[in-house]
Design a protein around this motif. Structure first.
Motif, short mmCIF file in Angstrom:
data_model
loop_
_atom_site.label_atom_id
_atom_site.label_comp_id
_atom_site.label_asym_id
_atom_site.label_seq_id
_atom_site.Cartn_x
_atom_site.Cartn_y
_atom_site.Cartn_z
N GLY A 310 0.80 -1.27 0.00
CA GLY A 310 -0.05 0.12 0.08
C GLY A 310 0.84 1.12 0.01
N PRO A 311 0.30 2.49 -0.55
CA PRO A 311 1.21 3.48 -0.54
C PRO A 311 1.60 4.11 0.74
CG PRO A 311 -0.51 3.61 -2.19
CD PRO A 311 -1.03 2.47 -1.21
N GLN A 312 2.33 5.18 0.68
CA GLN A 312 2.84 5.86 2.06
C GLN A 312 2.87 7.17 1.82
OE1 GLN A 312 3.40 4.05 4.83
NE2 GLN A 312 3.47 1.92 3.96
N LYS A 313 2.76 7.81 2.70
CA LYS A 313 2.96 9.50 2.57
C LYS A 313 4.30 9.85 2.08
CE LYS A 313 -0.03 10.53 6.88
NZ LYS A 313 0.08 11.14 7.95
N LEU A 314 4.46 10.91 1.30
CA LEU A 314 5.70 11.28 0.64
C LEU A 314 6.73 11.38 1.66
CD1 LEU A 314 6.63 12.18 -2.17
CD2 LEU A 314 6.34 14.58 -1.58
N SER A 315 6.48 11.99 2.97
CA SER A 315 7.43 12.27 3.93
C SER A 315 7.95 10.80 4.38
CB SER A 315 6.76 12.95 5.15
OG SER A 315 5.78 12.41 5.68
N THR A 316 7.11 9.78 4.37
CA THR A 316 7.44 8.49 4.70
C THR A 316 8.68 7.87 3.81
OG1 THR A 316 5.47 7.95 5.72
CG2 THR A 316 6.66 6.03 5.44
N ASP A 342 -11.51 11.17 -12.66
CA ASP A 342 -12.09 9.54 -12.71
C ASP A 342 -10.90 8.78 -12.25
OD1 ASP A 342 -11.73 10.46 -15.61
OD2 ASP A 342 -11.11 8.33 -15.53
N VAL A 343 -9.70 9.33 -12.47
CA VAL A 343 -8.63 8.49 -12.09
C VAL A 343 -8.15 8.47 -10.64
CG1 VAL A 343 -5.92 8.57 -12.41
CG2 VAL A 343 -7.35 8.91 -14.15
N ILE A 344 -8.06 7.23 -10.28
CA ILE A 344 -7.68 7.18 -8.52
C ILE A 344 -6.35 7.46 -8.25
CG2 ILE A 344 -7.58 5.38 -6.70
CD1 ILE A 344 -9.68 4.04 -8.03
N PRO A 345 -5.12 6.91 -8.72
CA PRO A 345 -3.96 7.19 -8.27
C PRO A 345 -3.64 8.59 -8.10
CG PRO A 345 -4.18 5.43 -9.66
CD PRO A 345 -5.24 6.12 -9.99
N VAL A 346 -2.89 9.36 -7.25
CA VAL A 346 -2.16 10.56 -7.22
C VAL A 346 -0.70 10.25 -7.09
CG1 VAL A 346 -1.96 12.68 -5.87
CG2 VAL A 346 -4.40 11.65 -5.91
N GLN A 347 -0.23 10.59 -8.07
CA GLN A 347 1.39 10.08 -8.03
C GLN A 347 2.23 11.00 -7.64
OE1 GLN A 347 2.03 7.06 -8.97
NE2 GLN A 347 0.41 6.28 -10.74
N ALA A 348 3.48 10.64 -7.17
CA ALA A 348 4.68 11.42 -6.74
C ALA A 348 5.87 10.93 -7.31
CB ALA A 348 4.74 11.49 -5.21
N ILE A 349 6.80 11.93 -7.22
CA ILE A 349 8.27 11.52 -8.04
C ILE A 349 9.11 11.87 -6.43
CG2 ILE A 349 10.19 12.35 -9.37
CD1 ILE A 349 8.10 13.08 -11.44
N LEU A 350 9.90 11.06 -6.16
CA LEU A 350 10.99 11.15 -5.34
C LEU A 350 12.49 10.93 -6.26
CD1 LEU A 350 8.77 9.44 -3.41
CD2 LEU A 350 10.22 10.71 -1.80
N SER A 351 13.35 11.87 -6.00
CA SER A 351 14.72 11.80 -6.70
C SER A 351 15.53 11.83 -5.48
CB SER A 351 15.08 12.64 -7.70
OG SER A 351 14.11 12.60 -8.92
N ALA A 352 16.88 10.92 -5.71
CA ALA A 352 17.78 10.83 -4.48
C ALA A 352 18.98 10.17 -5.12
CB ALA A 352 17.16 10.15 -3.51
N THR A 353 20.09 11.01 -4.56
CA THR A 353 21.39 10.84 -4.84
C THR A 353 22.05 9.63 -3.80
OG1 THR A 353 21.69 12.94 -5.78
CG2 THR A 353 23.49 11.76 -5.40
N LYS A 354 22.83 8.78 -4.38
CA LYS A 354 23.73 7.96 -3.56
C LYS A 354 24.68 8.56 -2.87
CE LYS A 354 26.40 3.54 -3.38
NZ LYS A 354 26.97 2.51 -4.06
N LEU A 355 24.92 8.46 -1.50
CA LEU A 355 25.96 9.18 -0.87
C LEU A 355 27.09 8.34 -0.85
CD1 LEU A 355 23.90 10.31 2.45
CD2 LEU A 355 24.69 11.62 0.18
N ALA A 356 28.32 9.06 -0.68
CA ALA A 356 29.54 8.24 -0.63
C ALA A 356 29.64 7.27 0.52
CB ALA A 356 30.73 9.36 -0.59
#
Length: 356
Positions: A310-316, A342-356
């Motif tokens: 199941g989805p989560q909050k963006l902050s999660t 009529d569309v159910i999903p509300v989509q989000a994008i998360l971008s992240a960089t791998k740390l050293a």
């Protein structure tokens, strides 16, 4: 809220399944198409045209008349499209694809939701299809599930990918891995939206998806730019990539498994590499009324698709990425005003960089 008001809200839930199937059945019977072609047909006319008793047709249409979808002329007993006449057929087709998915992959299976919650398995698939595992295992053996699921998923991907790729960065000549990329549509879209000299996109999914993915690459003339690697994300994710894409996948799992996936993605990336995630999210205020992800996805994933997730909050999702060694560089939710109503999903994008 008074007890009477609460019980009145319970009544809304009670009639939900019957309202859903009444509306869908009117479309499946072809009644809406008949009324679009020939307004003013009586219940007898419609019954003869669609092969049903006029009495049954009339019973179904009572709800549509009540809701203003269909109009009834008391004078001669004829029906015609009312509010439905103003909706484009292409929009109706999209809405009906969602409704068909709910009917075929969810409505029957959710009879066993309580048992699925207790067992952590999709009990309905076993009871109705004799299928062990998840919906995504069952679609390979059952055409009705596959047709309903794949038709909508391809439509969802085609509609959301332009927004996704407009908001993520794929460096020129990058080595890109599309995790759980199914039969290659995501890889195709990646190259089409982000083409650059030397860009290589690899679909990573279960080995049985390979032949169809390679055929899709050939059909689009992209075989020299796209490839397929078979495997399981919980065994090992291929290494040596600059960018990893995870789309329509993380919401299928609970926290522990999401952590395993993100840890594997971290290992697959070079230091400084990026992961871009597309996932439906719950609103930060769970009581928000115009976000239907909460209404649909918990029951769907636990009772009809995965037995978990199941989805989560963006902050999660942001915190989970940080726990797996990433620095979040972007977290954005699609503007609800850009999503068809009529569309159910509300989509989000998360971008992240791998740390050293």
């Amino acid at each position: 809220m008074t007890s009477d008001a609460i019980l009145a809200r319970f009544r809304e839930f009670m009639v939900g399944p019957s309202r859903f199937m009444t509306l869908l059945s009117v479309f499946e019977l072809g009644i809406v198409d008949r009324l679009r072609d020939t307004p003013g047909l009586t219940a007898a006319d419609l019954g003869k045209a669609v092969g049903a008793k006029p009495d049954a047709v009339e019973q179904l249409l009572f709800l549509l008349v009540k809701e203003g979808f269909v109009a009834y002329d008391e004078g001669f007993g004829g029906y015609s499209l009312d509010q439905l006449a103003d909706v484009a057929e292409s929009d109706l087709k999209r809405a009906l694809a969602y409704m068909n998915l709910i009917k075929v992959t969810a409505l029957r299976q959710l009879f066993y939701l309580t048992e699925s919650v207790r067992s952590g398995t999709v009990v309905g698939l076993k009871e109705l299809y004799g299928a062990e595992g998840t919906l995504y295992d069952a679609v390979a053996e059952h055409p009705d599930l596959n047709d309903s699921w794949l038709t909508l998923m391809n439509t969802v991907t085609a509609n959301i990918d332009p927004w996704f790729f407009a908001n993520v960065d794929v460096p020129s000549g990058a080595r890109v891995l599309d995790v759980a990329g199914n039969t290659g549509l995501g890889a195709i879209h990646t190259y089409q939206h982000k083409a650059s000299p030397g860009l290589r996109v690899t679909t990573f999914d279960l080995p049985e998806k390979e032949s169809e993915a390679l055929e899709n690459f050939r059909a689009h003339g992209l075989s020299e730019h796209l490839s397929f690697v078979g495997g399981n994300v919980f065994d090992e994710i291929p290494k040596g990539f600059d960018v990893v894409l995870i789309k329509h996948f993380l919401d299928m799992f609970d926290k522990d498994d999401v952590g395993r996936i993100l840890d594997g993605v971290n290992k697959s990336l070079e230091v400084g590499g990026e992961v871009h995630i597309l996932v439906p999210v719950y609103p930060e205020d769970i009581k928000e009324t115009d976000n239907y992800n909460v209404d649909f996805f918990p029951a769907f994933f636990i009772g009809a698709a995965m037995g978990q997730g199941g989805p989560q909050k963006l902050s999660t999702y942001q915190s989970w990425l940080e726990e797996s060694g990433f620095k979040v560089t972007k977290a954005m939710t699609k503007d609800s005003g850009e999503i068809p109503p009529d569309v159910i999903p509300v989509q989000a994008i998360l971008s992240a960089t791998k740390l050293a």
